[in-house]
Write a protein that holds these residues in place. Structure first.
Motif, short mmCIF file in Angstrom:
data_model
loop_
_atom_site.label_atom_id
_atom_site.label_comp_id
_atom_site.label_asym_id
_atom_site.label_seq_id
_atom_site.Cartn_x
_atom_site.Cartn_y
_atom_site.Cartn_z
N GLY A 5 -37.01 18.04 23.77
CA GLY A 5 -37.76 17.55 24.92
C GLY A 5 -38.95 16.69 24.51
N GLN A 6 -39.60 17.07 23.41
CA GLN A 6 -40.74 16.28 22.94
C GLN A 6 -40.29 14.90 22.44
OE1 GLN A 6 -42.23 19.25 20.20
NE2 GLN A 6 -44.08 19.51 21.44
N TRP A 7 -39.13 14.85 21.77
CA TRP A 7 -38.61 13.57 21.30
C TRP A 7 -38.23 12.68 22.48
CZ3 TRP A 7 -39.50 11.50 16.88
CH2 TRP A 7 -39.63 12.29 15.75
N ILE A 8 -37.63 13.26 23.51
CA ILE A 8 -37.26 12.49 24.70
C ILE A 8 -38.52 11.97 25.39
CG2 ILE A 8 -36.24 12.65 27.01
CD1 ILE A 8 -34.22 14.63 25.78
N PHE A 9 -39.53 12.82 25.53
CA PHE A 9 -40.78 12.38 26.14
C PHE A 9 -41.41 11.25 25.34
CE2 PHE A 9 -45.42 12.57 26.29
CZ PHE A 9 -45.62 12.32 27.64
N ALA A 10 -41.43 11.39 24.02
CA ALA A 10 -42.03 10.35 23.17
C ALA A 10 -41.29 9.03 23.33
CB ALA A 10 -42.03 10.80 21.71
N ALA A 11 -39.98 9.08 23.38
CA ALA A 11 -39.19 7.85 23.52
C ALA A 11 -39.44 7.20 24.88
CB ALA A 11 -37.71 8.16 23.35
N LEU A 12 -39.45 8.00 25.94
CA LEU A 12 -39.70 7.45 27.27
C LEU A 12 -41.12 6.90 27.39
CD1 LEU A 12 -37.88 10.07 29.52
CD2 LEU A 12 -37.13 7.75 28.93
N PHE A 13 -42.07 7.61 26.83
CA PHE A 13 -43.45 7.14 26.85
C PHE A 13 -43.58 5.81 26.10
CE2 PHE A 13 -47.75 6.81 25.20
CZ PHE A 13 -48.51 7.06 26.34
N PHE A 14 -42.95 5.71 24.95
CA PHE A 14 -43.00 4.48 24.16
C PHE A 14 -42.40 3.31 24.94
CE2 PHE A 14 -41.06 1.53 21.12
CZ PHE A 14 -42.19 1.14 20.43
N VAL A 15 -41.25 3.52 25.55
CA VAL A 15 -40.60 2.45 26.32
C VAL A 15 -41.48 2.03 27.50
CG1 VAL A 15 -38.63 1.94 27.81
CG2 VAL A 15 -38.27 3.06 25.61
N ALA A 16 -42.05 3.01 28.20
CA ALA A 16 -42.91 2.69 29.34
C ALA A 16 -44.17 1.96 28.88
CB ALA A 16 -43.27 3.96 30.09
N PHE A 17 -44.76 2.41 27.79
CA PHE A 17 -45.99 1.80 27.27
C PHE A 17 -45.74 0.35 26.87
CE2 PHE A 17 -49.04 0.90 23.87
CZ PHE A 17 -50.23 1.17 24.54
N VAL A 18 -44.67 0.11 26.14
CA VAL A 18 -44.34 -1.25 25.71
C VAL A 18 -44.04 -2.12 26.93
CG1 VAL A 18 -42.64 -2.65 24.47
CG2 VAL A 18 -43.60 -0.61 23.41
N GLY A 19 -43.38 -1.57 27.93
CA GLY A 19 -43.10 -2.32 29.15
C GLY A 19 -44.36 -2.72 29.87
N VAL A 20 -45.32 -1.82 29.98
CA VAL A 20 -46.59 -2.13 30.65
C VAL A 20 -47.37 -3.18 29.86
CG1 VAL A 20 -48.84 -1.18 31.28
CG2 VAL A 20 -46.76 0.04 31.88
N ILE A 21 -47.36 -3.07 28.54
CA ILE A 21 -48.05 -4.05 27.70
C ILE A 21 -47.43 -5.44 27.89
CG2 ILE A 21 -48.53 -4.74 25.32
CD1 ILE A 21 -50.29 -2.48 26.28
N ILE A 22 -46.11 -5.52 27.88
CA ILE A 22 -45.44 -6.82 28.06
C ILE A 22 -45.74 -7.38 29.45
CG2 ILE A 22 -43.17 -7.91 28.29
CD1 ILE A 22 -42.24 -6.06 26.00
N PHE A 23 -45.67 -6.54 30.47
CA PHE A 23 -45.96 -6.99 31.84
C PHE A 23 -47.39 -7.52 31.95
CE2 PHE A 23 -47.63 -5.97 36.08
CZ PHE A 23 -46.82 -6.79 36.84
N SER A 24 -48.34 -6.80 31.36
CA SER A 24 -49.74 -7.22 31.43
C SER A 24 -49.96 -8.53 30.68
CB SER A 24 -50.65 -6.14 30.84
OG SER A 24 -50.56 -4.97 31.59
N TYR A 25 -49.33 -8.67 29.53
CA TYR A 25 -49.48 -9.91 28.76
C TYR A 25 -48.89 -11.09 29.52
CZ TYR A 25 -49.31 -13.29 25.03
OH TYR A 25 -49.45 -14.43 24.29
N ARG A 26 -47.71 -10.90 30.11
CA ARG A 26 -47.08 -11.99 30.87
C ARG A 26 -47.93 -12.41 32.06
NH1 ARG A 26 -43.37 -14.80 28.23
NH2 ARG A 26 -41.89 -13.45 27.22
N LYS A 27 -48.59 -11.42 32.68
CA LYS A 27 -49.42 -11.71 33.84
C LYS A 27 -50.64 -12.54 33.45
CE LYS A 27 -52.18 -8.83 36.31
NZ LYS A 27 -52.59 -7.59 36.91
N ASP A 28 -51.18 -12.33 32.29
CA ASP A 28 -52.42 -12.99 31.86
C ASP A 28 -52.20 -14.10 30.83
OD1 ASP A 28 -53.83 -11.29 33.48
OD2 ASP A 28 -54.25 -9.86 31.87
#
Length: 62
Positions: A5-28
């Motif tokens: 469960g911790q590995w799954i959470f870490a993977a999902l968190f990483f994907v979400a974090f990278v997605g938010v970073i890419i979205f924010s960079y594209r916006k600015d």
């Protein structure tokens, strides 16, 4: 060491974090191009300085 469960959470968190970073960079991206023009040379200068320190350290130690 980690449960499944911790590995799954870490993977999902990483994907979400990278997605938010890419979205924010594209916006600015227009602001980045306007205000941070030429910063690549600063980065290259820092990398060159660090490499110079490593070369000097190895040269003086040897």
């Amino acid at each position: 060491m980690f449960s499944t469960g911790q590995w799954i959470f870490a993977a999902l968190f990483f994907v979400a974090f990278v997605g938010v970073i890419i979205f924010s960079y594209r916006k600015d991206i227009k602001l980045h191009r306007k205000y941070y023009k030429g910063t690549i040379f600063i980065l290259l200068g820092f990398i060159g300085f660090i490499l110079l320190l490593f070369v000097l350290k190895s040269f003086l130690k040897g």
